[in-house]
Design an enzyme around this catalytic site. Sequence first.
Site, PDB file in Angstrom:
ATOM      1  N   LYS A  38      31.355  37.841  45.101  1.00 30.75           N
ATOM      2  CA  LYS A  38      32.438  37.075  46.107  1.00 30.75           C
ATOM      3  C   LYS A  38      31.755  36.668  47.445  1.00 30.75           C
ATOM      4  CE  LYS A  38      35.314  40.352  43.765  1.00 30.75           C
ATOM      5  NZ  LYS A  38      36.057  39.641  42.907  1.00 30.75           N
ATOM      6  N   ASP A  91      35.692  50.398  48.652  1.00 23.14           N
ATOM      7  CA  ASP A  91      35.326  49.158  47.827  1.00 23.14           C
ATOM      8  C   ASP A  91      35.685  48.116  48.324  1.00 23.14           C
ATOM      9  OD1 ASP A  91      35.426  47.390  45.578  1.00 23.14           O
ATOM     10  OD2 ASP A  91      36.868  48.136  44.547  1.00 23.14           O
ATOM     11  N   TRP A 135      43.062  47.365  41.960  1.00 22.51           N
ATOM     12  CA  TRP A 135      41.872  47.878  41.893  1.00 22.51           C
ATOM     13  C   TRP A 135      41.586  49.319  42.278  1.00 22.51           C
ATOM     14  CZ3 TRP A 135      38.876  45.452  39.044  1.00 22.51           C
ATOM     15  CH2 TRP A 135      38.913  44.313  38.708  1.00 22.51           C
TER      16      TRP A 135
HETATM   17  N1  PMP Z   1      36.943  46.217  43.126  1.00 26.77           N
HETATM   18  C1  PMP Z   1      37.762  44.992  43.577  1.00 26.77           C
HETATM   19  C2  PMP Z   1      38.457  44.962  44.926  1.00 26.77           C
HETATM   20  C3  PMP Z   1      37.323  43.686  43.074  1.00 26.77           C
HETATM   21  O1  PMP Z   1      38.023  42.524  43.641  1.00 26.77           O
HETATM   22  C4  PMP Z   1      36.711  43.623  41.712  1.00 26.77           C
HETATM   23  C5  PMP Z   1      36.529  42.356  40.980  1.00 26.77           C
HETATM   24  N2  PMP Z   1      37.452  41.312  41.195  1.00 26.77           N
HETATM   25  C6  PMP Z   1      36.302  44.807  41.172  1.00 26.77           C
HETATM   26  C7  PMP Z   1      36.560  46.037  42.084  1.00 26.77           C
HETATM   27  C8  PMP Z   1      35.460  44.868  40.115  1.00 26.77           C
HETATM   28  O2  PMP Z   1      34.215  44.239  40.264  1.00 26.77           O
HETATM   29  P1  PMP Z   1      33.120  44.147  39.068  1.00 26.77           P
HETATM   30  O3  PMP Z   1      33.834  43.098  38.155  1.00 26.77           O
HETATM   31  O4  PMP Z   1      31.864  43.893  39.627  1.00 26.77           O
HETATM   32  O5  PMP Z   1      33.084  45.399  38.295  1.00 26.77           O
END
Ligand code: PMP
Length: 360
Positions: A196, A172, A102
């Site tokens: 989550k 994040d 991520w």
């Molecule tokens: N950052 C992290 C740490 C994540 O776990 C996720 C989704 N699993 C995201 C960003 C992306 O999130 P979204 O699907 O809401 O764009």
Amino acid sequence: MTRKYNFSAGPAMLPQEVLEQAQAEMLDWNGSGMSVMEMSHRGKEYMSIAAEAEADLREIMAIPDNYKVLFLQGGASSQFAAIPLNLLRGKESADYINTGAWSKKAIAEAKRYCSVNVASSSENSGFSTILPFESWDTNPDAAYLHYTPNETIGGLEFPWIPETGDTPLVADMSSNILSRPLDVSKFGMIYAGAQKNIGPAGLTIVIIRDDLIGEAMDICPAMMNYDVQAKGGSMYNTPSTYSWYMAGLVFKWIKKKGGLEGIGEINQRKAEKLYTAIDNSDFYKNPVDKACRSWMNVPFTLANSDLDGQFLEQASERGLVTLKGHRSVGGMRASIYNAMPEAGIDALVQMMVDFEKENG
Ligand code: PMP
């Protein structure tokens, strides 16, 4: 009806009490004669739901008054672009910490708008540890420093908060927000996709310090502009009304659990149980440095990956589902967010013990 223990990384389990309350209010919210889904976002009833959710989140996280809380759409992934678009404020460069998949996505998106200085990367260790702050190569002119406190795929979580001084810290927290107490004042901005620990997908929370708002680049879309969204009460357009309402129910549930102190104690216990089961066996393995193991996402492998399919099948027979690891790492991953009951961890540990006895 049988509810399963769903170990999905997200969308993930929601507290049963929350789902039941939503069910009870589905057709008629509080005597309004309509579902929350059917309400005008500008009506009196919905405005009260929205305001109460924000007030509860502010209370749970002890968010200082000089921070705005935004209820946006587009997922955490939209924030990967919104952050440089809003926070560069005339600067050319931003610091990023690379601790996994991520982080990399955030870095790739930021590179479209600015020069990215990767001040520290855990890539050489296969993302199994976090390098000490003293070793980071930060740029004193960086507009901000971005990091991912919990890497959902690798299961790598910061046990400390970087002290970046005058450089705003941007986090994040998609997969660890609301999982334990947090000092919000250490951050310039915190953001998280909801699916989550907050509520249904379709909602993204941004918590941002006032002084960082108002200098977005001209090319920043209005929808992504924190100033526009803050001034419009996150209602520049129609927000994700139902997800916002559900998030409000989750915030009340957290308050009932003793707030983040209470939730944090439960989460620590849940994680320790699972890691102990892994460490006490020669059959299961988690590759992450013990000091940086995630309380929320626990990846593990079996001694023989040929048994993966059988493991998943037997787990599923016991109502333990979505344990397959991310396609990039294989093996298993148990995501154990706030709403995963402790009994779900106990059931998983028992299953792992039984499976090892038969196959170890
Ligand atoms: N950052 C992290 C740490 C994540 O776990 C996720 C989704 N699993 C995201 C960003 C992306 O999130 P979204 O699907 O809401 O764009």
